[in-house]
Design a protein around this motif. Structure first.
Motif, PDB file in Angstrom:
ATOM      1  N   THR A  56      -1.340   2.501   1.666  1.00 13.01           N
ATOM      2  CA  THR A  56      -0.075   2.790   0.998  1.00 13.01           C
ATOM      3  C   THR A  56       0.371   1.549   0.237  1.00 13.01           C
ATOM      4  O   THR A  56       0.575   0.491   0.833  1.00 13.01           O
ATOM      5  N   ASN A  68       8.022   2.076  -7.465  1.00 10.91           N
ATOM      6  CA  ASN A  68       9.377   1.788  -6.987  1.00 10.91           C
ATOM      7  C   ASN A  68      10.335   2.044  -8.150  1.00 10.91           C
ATOM      8  O   ASN A  68      10.340   1.311  -9.135  1.00 10.91           O
ATOM      9  N   HIS A 112       2.648  -3.047   3.385  1.00 15.05           N
ATOM     10  CA  HIS A 112       3.061  -3.462   4.728  1.00 15.05           C
ATOM     11  C   HIS A 112       4.496  -3.986   4.765  1.00 15.05           C
ATOM     12  O   HIS A 112       4.745  -5.092   5.236  1.00 15.05           O
ATOM     13  N   LYS A 113       5.417  -3.166   4.260  1.00 12.81           N
ATOM     14  CA  LYS A 113       6.856  -3.492   4.300  1.00 12.81           C
ATOM     15  C   LYS A 113       7.145  -4.886   3.721  1.00 12.81           C
ATOM     16  O   LYS A 113       7.791  -5.712   4.345  1.00 12.81           O
ATOM     17  N   ASN A 114       6.633  -5.149   2.539  1.00 19.12           N
ATOM     18  CA  ASN A 114       6.829  -6.403   1.801  1.00 19.12           C
ATOM     19  C   ASN A 114       6.141  -7.608   2.436  1.00 19.12           C
ATOM     20  O   ASN A 114       6.447  -8.741   2.084  1.00 19.12           O
ATOM     21  N   ARG A 115       5.228  -7.409   3.360  1.00 22.14           N
ATOM     22  CA  ARG A 115       4.516  -8.541   3.958  1.00 22.14           C
ATOM     23  C   ARG A 115       3.308  -8.952   3.125  1.00 22.14           C
ATOM     24  O   ARG A 115       2.855 -10.084   3.212  1.00 22.14           O
TER      25      ARG A 115
END
Length: 110
Positions: A4, A51, A78-81
């Motif tokens: 994703t 986005n 990964h959630k902004n990682r």
């Protein structure tokens, strides 16, 4: 391999990025199969989304002090990682820093 990925771009580029999503996803999945032996011949799923709430700043040559983007995309997973900045600005900055040793040598010699 990231299953994703969220794509961040300039507001003016959203239409173009959305238009290319299917093609880009296919190329990404194909390259994964070629580059990673464990994935060869397997059904790889990949979800790319744009986005549409947060955009990169538009380029404005008249206001040089403000942040702006000449074009390109930023890939986030990964959630902004994990962030891959693939903008023209980032590539130009990389070229600039890679050229500094040569520039120093031209200006100041050995």
């Amino acid at each position: 391999m990231e299953a994703t990925v969220v794509i961040k771009c300039r507001k003016s580029d959203v239409g173009l990025v959305k238009e290319l999503l299917g093609e880009v996803s296919g190329v990404y999945v194909k390259r994964l199969g070629e580059e990673i032996p464990k994935l060869k011949g397997k059904n790889i799923k990949c979800s790319l989304t744009v986005n549409e709430k947060e955009f990169m700043p538009e380029h404005n040559p008249r206001e040089s002090g403000l942040a702006s983007c000449l074009g390109g995309v930023e890939l986030v997973a990964h959630k902004n990682r994990i962030i891959c900045n693939n903008t023209l600005d980032a590539r130009l900055e990389l070229c600039y820093y890679n050229a500094l040793p040569e520039i120093r040598e031209i200006l100041f010699g050995n």
